[in-house]
Structure formats: structure tokens, C-alpha cells
Scaffold this active site. Structure first.
Site, PDB file in Angstrom:
ATOM      1  N   CYS A  63       0.811  -1.226   0.000  1.00 53.03           N
ATOM      2  CA  CYS A  63       0.000   0.000   0.000  1.00 53.03           C
ATOM      3  C   CYS A  63       0.849   1.284   0.000  1.00 53.03           C
ATOM      4  CB  CYS A  63      -0.942   0.006   1.204  1.00 53.03           C
ATOM      5  SG  CYS A  63      -0.269  -0.790   2.669  1.00 53.03           S
TER       6      CYS A  63
ATOM      7  N   HIS B 104      -3.050   6.046   4.648  1.00 51.67           N
ATOM      8  CA  HIS B 104      -1.658   6.297   4.999  1.00 51.67           C
ATOM      9  C   HIS B 104      -1.272   7.687   4.499  1.00 51.67           C
ATOM     10  CE1 HIS B 104      -1.515   2.147   5.913  1.00 51.67           C
ATOM     11  NE2 HIS B 104      -0.758   1.689   4.939  1.00 51.67           N
TER      12      HIS B 104
HETATM   13  O1  25A Z   1       0.354 -12.731   6.679  1.00 48.48           O
HETATM   14  P1  25A Z   1       0.469 -11.274   6.339  1.00 48.48           P
HETATM   15  O2  25A Z   1       0.808 -11.060   4.885  1.00 48.48           O
HETATM   16  O3  25A Z   1       1.382 -10.550   7.261  1.00 48.48           O
HETATM   17  O4  25A Z   1      -0.994 -10.651   6.552  1.00 48.48           O
HETATM   18  C1  25A Z   1      -1.532 -10.399   7.846  1.00 48.48           C
HETATM   19  C2  25A Z   1      -2.868  -9.718   7.772  1.00 48.48           C
HETATM   20  O5  25A Z   1      -2.777  -8.490   7.069  1.00 48.48           O
HETATM   21  C3  25A Z   1      -4.012  -8.266   6.402  1.00 48.48           C
HETATM   22  C4  25A Z   1      -4.934  -9.437   6.635  1.00 48.48           C
HETATM   23  O6  25A Z   1      -5.779  -9.215   7.779  1.00 48.48           O
HETATM   24  C5  25A Z   1      -3.919 -10.493   7.003  1.00 48.48           C
HETATM   25  O7  25A Z   1      -4.499 -11.474   7.838  1.00 48.48           O
HETATM   26  N1  25A Z   1      -3.620  -8.035   5.021  1.00 48.48           N
HETATM   27  C6  25A Z   1      -3.101  -8.861   4.114  1.00 48.48           C
HETATM   28  N2  25A Z   1      -2.804  -8.229   2.981  1.00 48.48           N
HETATM   29  C7  25A Z   1      -3.113  -6.941   3.178  1.00 48.48           C
HETATM   30  C8  25A Z   1      -3.037  -5.760   2.399  1.00 48.48           C
HETATM   31  N3  25A Z   1      -2.561  -5.770   1.155  1.00 48.48           N
HETATM   32  C9  25A Z   1      -3.652  -6.818   4.471  1.00 48.48           C
HETATM   33  N4  25A Z   1      -4.069  -5.679   4.972  1.00 48.48           N
HETATM   34  C10 25A Z   1      -3.972  -4.582   4.184  1.00 48.48           C
HETATM   35  N5  25A Z   1      -3.448  -4.601   2.942  1.00 48.48           N
HETATM   36  P2  25A Z   1      -7.409  -9.307   7.848  1.00 48.48           P
HETATM   37  O8  25A Z   1      -7.723  -9.830   9.181  1.00 48.48           O
HETATM   38  O9  25A Z   1      -8.052  -8.023   7.480  1.00 48.48           O
HETATM   39  O10 25A Z   1      -7.845 -10.341   6.750  1.00 48.48           O
HETATM   40  C11 25A Z   1      -7.618 -11.660   6.928  1.00 48.48           C
HETATM   41  C12 25A Z   1      -8.494 -12.410   5.909  1.00 48.48           C
HETATM   42  O11 25A Z   1      -7.796 -13.578   5.521  1.00 48.48           O
HETATM   43  C13 25A Z   1      -8.578 -14.709   5.934  1.00 48.48           C
HETATM   44  N6  25A Z   1      -7.730 -15.811   6.302  1.00 48.48           N
HETATM   45  C14 25A Z   1      -6.833 -15.863   7.283  1.00 48.48           C
HETATM   46  N7  25A Z   1      -6.260 -17.071   7.330  1.00 48.48           N
HETATM   47  C15 25A Z   1      -6.807 -17.791   6.341  1.00 48.48           C
HETATM   48  C16 25A Z   1      -7.763 -16.982   5.680  1.00 48.48           C
HETATM   49  N8  25A Z   1      -8.480 -17.433   4.673  1.00 48.48           N
HETATM   50  C17 25A Z   1      -8.275 -18.707   4.264  1.00 48.48           C
HETATM   51  N9  25A Z   1      -7.397 -19.520   4.833  1.00 48.48           N
HETATM   52  C18 25A Z   1      -6.654 -19.123   5.874  1.00 48.48           C
HETATM   53  N10 25A Z   1      -5.779 -19.962   6.439  1.00 48.48           N
HETATM   54  C19 25A Z   1      -9.368 -14.206   7.092  1.00 48.48           C
HETATM   55  O12 25A Z   1     -10.493 -15.014   7.333  1.00 48.48           O
HETATM   56  C20 25A Z   1      -9.750 -12.826   6.640  1.00 48.48           C
HETATM   57  O13 25A Z   1     -10.790 -12.870   5.707  1.00 48.48           O
HETATM   58  P3  25A Z   1     -10.779 -15.549   8.816  1.00 48.48           P
HETATM   59  O14 25A Z   1     -11.937 -16.483   8.646  1.00 48.48           O
HETATM   60  O15 25A Z   1      -9.538 -16.109   9.411  1.00 48.48           O
HETATM   61  O16 25A Z   1     -11.156 -14.319   9.701  1.00 48.48           O
HETATM   62  C21 25A Z   1     -12.526 -13.952   9.822  1.00 48.48           C
HETATM   63  C22 25A Z   1     -12.668 -12.933  10.912  1.00 48.48           C
HETATM   64  O17 25A Z   1     -11.934 -13.403  12.064  1.00 48.48           O
HETATM   65  C23 25A Z   1     -11.138 -12.381  12.613  1.00 48.48           C
HETATM   66  N11 25A Z   1      -9.919 -13.007  13.116  1.00 48.48           N
HETATM   67  C24 25A Z   1      -8.780 -13.165  12.422  1.00 48.48           C
HETATM   68  N12 25A Z   1      -7.846 -13.748  13.184  1.00 48.48           N
HETATM   69  C25 25A Z   1      -8.425 -13.978  14.389  1.00 48.48           C
HETATM   70  C26 25A Z   1      -9.740 -13.513  14.333  1.00 48.48           C
HETATM   71  N13 25A Z   1     -10.566 -13.588  15.360  1.00 48.48           N
HETATM   72  C27 25A Z   1     -10.094 -14.133  16.499  1.00 48.48           C
HETATM   73  N14 25A Z   1      -8.834 -14.607  16.609  1.00 48.48           N
HETATM   74  C28 25A Z   1      -7.981 -14.546  15.598  1.00 48.48           C
HETATM   75  N15 25A Z   1      -6.733 -15.016  15.710  1.00 48.48           N
HETATM   76  C29 25A Z   1     -10.903 -11.413  11.494  1.00 48.48           C
HETATM   77  O18 25A Z   1     -10.891 -10.103  12.019  1.00 48.48           O
HETATM   78  C30 25A Z   1     -12.056 -11.614  10.549  1.00 48.48           C
HETATM   79  O19 25A Z   1     -13.030 -10.608  10.782  1.00 48.48           O
HETATM   80  O1  L14 Z   2       2.874  -6.041   2.372  1.00 47.63           O
HETATM   81  O2  L14 Z   2       0.921  -3.809   8.502  1.00 47.63           O
HETATM   82  O3  L14 Z   2       0.900  -5.537   1.633  1.00 47.63           O
HETATM   83  O4  L14 Z   2       0.343  -1.993   7.467  1.00 47.63           O
HETATM   84  C1  L14 Z   2       0.589  -4.080   3.864  1.00 47.63           C
HETATM   85  C2  L14 Z   2       0.164  -3.579   5.193  1.00 47.63           C
HETATM   86  C3  L14 Z   2       2.164  -5.678   4.989  1.00 47.63           C
HETATM   87  C4  L14 Z   2       1.688  -5.143   6.324  1.00 47.63           C
HETATM   88  C5  L14 Z   2       1.695  -5.705   2.560  1.00 47.63           C
HETATM   89  C6  L14 Z   2       0.806  -3.141   7.487  1.00 47.63           C
HETATM   90  C7  L14 Z   2       1.128  -5.469   3.934  1.00 47.63           C
HETATM   91  C8  L14 Z   2       1.274  -3.706   6.183  1.00 47.63           C
END
Ligand code: 25A
Ligand code: L14
Length: 337
Positions: free
Chosen positions: A129, A242
Site C-alpha cells: 500500500c 496512509h
Molecule cells: O500474513 P500477512 O501477509 O502478514 O498478513 C496479515 C494480515 O494483514 C491483512 C490481513 O488481515 C492479514 O491477515 N492483510 C493482508 N494483505 C493486506 C493488504 N494488502 C492486508 N491488509 C492490508 N493490505 P485481515 O484480518 O483483514 O484479513 C484476513 C483475511 O484472511 C482470511 N484468512 C486468514 N487465514 C486464512 C484466511 N483465509 C483462508 N485460509 C486461511 N488460512 C481471514 O479469514 C480474513 O478474511 P478468517 O476467517 O480467518 O477471519 C474472519 C474474521 O476473524 C477475525 N480473526 C482473524 N484472526 C483472528 C480472528 N478472530 C479471532 N482470533 C484470531 N486469531 C478477522 O478479524 C475476521 O473478521
Molecule cells: O505487504 O501492517 O501488503 O500496514 C501491507 C500492510 C504488509 C503489512 C503488505 C501493514 C502489507 C502492512
């Protein structure tokens, strides 16, 4: 009309995918929503209809999907996006999983849209982003005056870290107001309410964070590898959008007025720069909007080839979901699908 999948549909970016596909009347035949087992059984509304969220698993039947928009974290993408691609889908991936792979194009339509055509693995990566909003603003200046140096400090909202991180700021603010102890921290290493944290993602051996090095490397891949880039990425207690304080040096001198003109004429950029009226881009006003806003454009007093700018954009829209949908629209318009 296309069959589209959204992976991570219940997350911060996933929800925005649904709004943007609806708003822009994306030509969808069938939409499938995937998330983890936590969200299985949940329904989400799209164009007035309730759609069930499916659990993403190795055994899911992915045939017939033409476009997959993914934002469920890098680990999920590494495991599953090759499976979507193999089943015939073009994958537009929002995570950092494939961005720096040589055979995966890293695309911002306004900057390097043509790169989306050649994708040997069926995967196109959506940049970070912070990188996206910076290169959209700087592309017209680079074309006009050749940027040689970028020094950037970011002021990044909590939504970049996902839906749980938004909750973390909100609950810390609520606890403060009520005078009670906040819930245990989950997403941030320190309090984020009323505080700024100079760490986003993990630290690397060179002293920079991974987020900072993403801005360096991704800018090289998208805009120009010859530009020397250095970044400091800071998390601020803002929900969405941001901001970036950007300092650039150019080979050819460009005045602040010329820079405003070339940016105002560029796609995706809106110049908001009337200091006399206290008008400059602000994070709270960028929320929910599409443009990359630029203001505070001024010539450096210490270098006549130097320019300062303030760049603001909604990280969940142009920084993530909107940019990915624009890539898909480009593929359709150019018949590159
Ligand atoms: O791994 P990374 O790359 O570091 O990414 C970390 C997080 O950054 C966000 C995204 O968060 C991700 O989990 N993200 C990623 N790319 C991004 C970007 N370009 C970014 N943010 C901004 N710009 P998120 O919570 O907004 O979205 C997560 C989504 O992914 C689904 N998911 C997670 N694990 C999965 C999966 N889908 C399939 N298989 C998997 N193994 C996740 O679905 C959500 O749609 P979910 O079912 O896990 O979550 C549903 C609701 O549950 C909440 N929740 C999440 N974790 C927990 C939780 N509740 C309780 N305990 C938890 N540990 C979430 O808030 C969601 O509402
Ligand atoms: O690489 O935590 O797209 O704000 C962008 C959001 C990594 C984390 C990515 C954050 C993500 C970042």
C-alpha cells in the site's frame, strides 16, 4: 461476464473488494468467497444477495474461476495461489508472497500497466500500500524531471495490519476513555492509542524493517531501479489511509508549480495544495475515496533540485482492493485475460 473469487473475504481488504466490485459494476457471472475455517458458514451480502463464505482448503473445487483476488496473508497465498492459477484462474495477489519474483509482474495500472500482460505463472502481484500511493504520485514527476533520490517517512494507519488491528486501536481508545486496563495486545508490539510506533513488520539484518525494504525494492521494480530510495515506516493511531512525507531529488530542476501541474494531469492523482486556506491532504478525508492526494508541494531550500511533498491515500482502497480491481479491469479492457 466472469467468475470471480475473493480469498480473505471476511477481512479488511476482502470487505473492500466486495464494495468496489459492486460500486464499479464489475462484470461478474458468479462470485465465490473464501476465508479460513473461522468464517465458514458466515454469509456476506453482495448486490443484495447473501453469499456463503467457503473454507479455503486443498480439496476445494476451483474450476471455472477466471479471476482470483487474494488478501488473506502471504502464507495463505504461497500455499493456495499456485493452485488457483493451475485451475485456470488469473490470480491478482495482494500479499507480499510473490512480489519480488522475477516471473511475477508487480503492477500499478497508472505506472506500469503493460507489465500485467506477461505473467508466466498466472499470478500478478499487487504492491504494498505505501509503495502504491508513492509511485502513483511520483510517476509524472519522474517522467518530467527524472527522480534520482527518494527519502520517505510514512504515517501508516492500523487497518494495514487487518481487521483485528482496527479493533486493537478502538479497544485501547475505549479503555483509556473508561479508565480501565486495555485488553491484551495482539497485533502491535506497543500501545497504539495516542502513540506512534517506528516499526512495521519485522526488523532485518540491515536495521531496516521489512516494510521499509518493501518500499525500496518495489519502487525499483515498478518505477525505476536507478532511483536511490530510503524509508522510515511508522504506525500512527489512525484507522484508515496512509500519509507520507516524501523528499525527492531530480536530475532536471522542476519547480513546485510545474510538479503540481504534471501531477494534476496524471491519472489517479488529485492535488490539494492551498496552504493559505489550510488545505492539504488529510487521512480522515481520504478514507473511502479513490485518488492519491498530494499537497504541501514545495522546493527544498537546501537543494535546488529537491522537492518536498505530502501524499495521502486510502490504504485499503488504492493501496489494496481498488488497485487489484483496476488490474482486473485493465486485463479485460486490453483482452489480456
Ligand atoms: O500474513 P500477512 O501477509 O502478514 O498478513 C496479515 C494480515 O494483514 C491483512 C490481513 O488481515 C492479514 O491477515 N492483510 C493482508 N494483505 C493486506 C493488504 N494488502 C492486508 N491488509 C492490508 N493490505 P485481515 O484480518 O483483514 O484479513 C484476513 C483475511 O484472511 C482470511 N484468512 C486468514 N487465514 C486464512 C484466511 N483465509 C483462508 N485460509 C486461511 N488460512 C481471514 O479469514 C480474513 O478474511 P478468517 O476467517 O480467518 O477471519 C474472519 C474474521 O476473524 C477475525 N480473526 C482473524 N484472526 C483472528 C480472528 N478472530 C479471532 N482470533 C484470531 N486469531 C478477522 O478479524 C475476521 O473478521
Ligand atoms: O505487504 O501492517 O501488503 O500496514 C501491507 C500492510 C504488509 C503489512 C503488505 C501493514 C502489507 C502492512
Amino acid at each position: 461476464m466472469y467468475n470471480v473469487a475473493v480469498v480473505g473475504a471476511t477481512g479488511a481488504v476482502g470487505q473492500e473488494f466486495l464494495s468496489i466490485l459492486e460500486e464499479r459494476e464489475f462484470p461478474i457471472k458468479q462470485l465465490r468467497l473464501f476465508a479460513s475455517a473461522r468464517s465458514k458458514g458466515q454469509t456476506l451480502t453482495f448486490q443484495g444477495a447473501e453469499l456463503a463464505v467457503e473454507e479455503l482448503s486443498e480439496t476445494a473445487d476451483l474450476r471455472g474461476i477466471q479471476i482470483c483476488l487474494a488478501s488473506a496473508g502471504a502464507g495463505v497465498s504461497k500455499q493456495f495461489m499456485p493452485i488457483f492459477a493451475k485451475a485456470g484462474s488469473v490470480v491478482i495477489d495482494n500479499t507480499s508472497a510473490f512480489r519480488m519474483d522475477a516471473d511475477v509482474p508487480l503492477v500499478v495500472p497508472e505506472v506500469n500497466g503493460a507489465a500485467a500482460k506477461n505473467r508466466p505463472r498466472g499470478i500478478i502481484a499487487n504492491p504494498n500500500c505505501s509503495t502504491i500511493q508513492m509511485v502513483v504520485a511520483l510517476k509524472p514527476i519522474h517522467d518530467a524531471a527524472k527522480i534520482t533520490r527518494i527519502i520517505v517517512a510514512t504515517y501508516q494507519s492500523v487497518s494495514g495490519a487487518g481487521a483485528r488491528a482496527i479493533y486493537e486501536l478502538e479497544s485501547q481508545v475505549n479503555s483509556y476513555v473508561q479508565g480501565i486496563d486495555p485488553p491484551a495486545r495482539e497485533k502491535f508490539p506497543h500501545p497504539i492509542a495516542f502513540n506512534c510506533i517506528p516499526q512495521i513488520d519485522v526488523f532485518l539484518d540491515n536495521g531496516f524493517t521489512k516494510e521499509e525494504m518493501k518500499m525500496v525494492q518495489e519502487t525499483h521494480k515498478i518505477l525505476d531501479p536507478a532511483i536511490r530510495v530510503t524509508a522510515t515506516c511508522v504506525r500512527v493511531p489512525v484507522f484508515r489511509s496512509h500519509a507520507e512525507a516524501v523528499y525527492i531529488e531530480t536530475a532536471k530542476k522542476i519547480s513546485a508549480a510545474e510538479a503540481r501541474n504534471v501531477m494534476a494531469a496524471a491519472p489517479g492523482v488529485q492535488v490539494v495544495d492551498n496552504p493559505g486556506n489550510k488545505e492539504y491532504p488529510l487521512q480522515v478525508y481520504a478514507e473511502g475515496r479513490d485518488p492519491v492526494y498530494v499537497g504541501r508541494v514545495r522546493e527544498d531550500t537546501g537543494n535546488d533540485h529537491g522537492l518536498n511533498l505530502w501524499v495521502v491515500s486510502d490504504n485499503i482502497r488504492k493501496g489494496a482492493a481498488l488497485n487489484a480491481v483496476q488490474i482486473a479491469e485493465l486485463l479485460i479492457a486490453k483482452k489480456w485475460l
